[in-house]
Design an enzyme around this catalytic site. Structure first.
Site, mmCIF file in Angstrom:
data_model
loop_
_atom_site.group_PDB
_atom_site.id
_atom_site.type_symbol
_atom_site.label_atom_id
_atom_site.label_comp_id
_atom_site.label_asym_id
_atom_site.label_seq_id
_atom_site.Cartn_x
_atom_site.Cartn_y
_atom_site.Cartn_z
ATOM 1 N N PHE B 15 0.826 -1.208 0.000
ATOM 2 C CA PHE B 15 0.000 0.000 0.000
ATOM 3 C C PHE B 15 0.863 1.262 0.000
ATOM 4 O O PHE B 15 2.032 1.225 0.378
ATOM 5 C CB PHE B 15 -0.912 0.002 1.233
ATOM 6 C CG PHE B 15 -2.071 -0.954 1.108
ATOM 7 C CD1 PHE B 15 -3.354 -0.487 0.848
ATOM 8 C CD2 PHE B 15 -1.882 -2.317 1.221
ATOM 9 C CE1 PHE B 15 -4.414 -1.365 0.715
ATOM 10 C CE2 PHE B 15 -2.932 -3.210 1.096
ATOM 11 C CZ PHE B 15 -4.206 -2.731 0.845
ATOM 12 N N CYS B 16 0.254 2.363 -0.397
ATOM 13 C CA CYS B 16 0.906 3.672 -0.469
ATOM 14 C C CYS B 16 1.582 4.012 0.858
ATOM 15 O O CYS B 16 0.965 3.832 1.910
ATOM 16 C CB CYS B 16 -0.130 4.741 -0.805
ATOM 17 S SG CYS B 16 0.486 6.429 -0.735
ATOM 18 N N PRO B 17 2.796 4.530 0.857
ATOM 19 C CA PRO B 17 3.632 4.831 -0.307
ATOM 20 C C PRO B 17 4.642 3.722 -0.629
ATOM 21 O O PRO B 17 5.690 4.010 -1.205
ATOM 22 C CB PRO B 17 4.345 6.111 0.121
ATOM 23 C CG PRO B 17 4.577 5.894 1.593
ATOM 24 C CD PRO B 17 3.391 5.100 2.094
ATOM 25 N N GLY B 18 4.335 2.488 -0.247
ATOM 26 C CA GLY B 18 5.267 1.378 -0.433
ATOM 27 C C GLY B 18 5.806 1.239 -1.855
ATOM 28 O O GLY B 18 7.028 1.187 -2.056
#
Lengths: 129, 78
Positions: B15-18
């Site tokens: 998931f963001c910001p991954g």
């Protein structure tokens, strides 16, 4: 001129620390000058040997726990390594917790006073989580 | 035409910001002129990656969705 964002992370709730870390990571890799100040209920989660996880504030925190959301410490580390962000511990909160610089997570850049933090923030934005 | 040197970064499920952070971390390890192909299921990557690329001066090669996975290709320019 580089944009500067100073982040005060004072909440001990998971969602707020997570949002502070996300902001630090994305801002720093986008070329912003990011400084993070950990104080109040957030700081204990950055002291060695305190492995408890911050509690959830609401539904989002519970949902995130079951998904592949990057851990907030990893995001702070990436903010430093990839974007040059600085992460400081509030010296007053350290005194209250009775911890020294050696007790802080290795990731932290050391203690900082609020006066210096505000002075460094200059005319830039200060975000509080 | 010479074949491009493409490295695939699989950030599916993150998931963001991954995905963006995975991309940036890997950009430091490739040579100028090489291309990274980011695989992401995070819809925000489609906007976030080009914005970051534009800001730091790399080159967007393209992006397309295949079966719910975004394939975002970026060339390292510096």
């Amino acid at each position: 001129m580089t944009d500067r964002i100073s982040i005060m992370c004072v909440s001990g709730m998971h969602e707020r620390i997570q949002m502070a870390a996300m902001t630090a990571a994305t801002g720093s890799v986008s070329g912003m000058d990011i400084c993070i100040f950990l104080s109040m209920n957030a700081l204990p989660y950055f002291v060695k040997g305190r492995d408890a996880k911050p509690p959830h504030e609401g539904e989002m925190g519970e949902l995130m726990a079951g998904k592949n959301v990057p851990p907030f410490k990893q995001l702070f580390e990436q903010a430093k390594e990839l974007g040059g962000a600085k992460v400081y511990a509030c010296s007053m909160a350290m005194d209250v917790l009775e911890v020294s610089e050696d007790d802080l997570d290795e990731m932290l850049d050391g203690p900082l006073g609020l006066t210096r933090f505000l002075s460094d923030a200059g005319g830039g934005q200060i975000l509080v989580f | 035409m010479s074949e491009e040197n493409v490295k695939v970064v699989d950030a599916r499920g993150s998931f963001c910001p991954g995905p963006l952070m995975e991309l940036i971390s890997n950009m430091k390890q490739i040579e100028v002129g090489d291309v990274l192909e980011l695989l992401s299921t995070d819809k925000g990557s489609v906007a976030d990656v080009p914005d970051w690329v534009n800001k730091v001066g790399h080159e967007m090669v393209g992006s397309e969705e295949k079966d719910g996975v975004w394939h975002i290709r970026v060339r390292k320019t510096k």
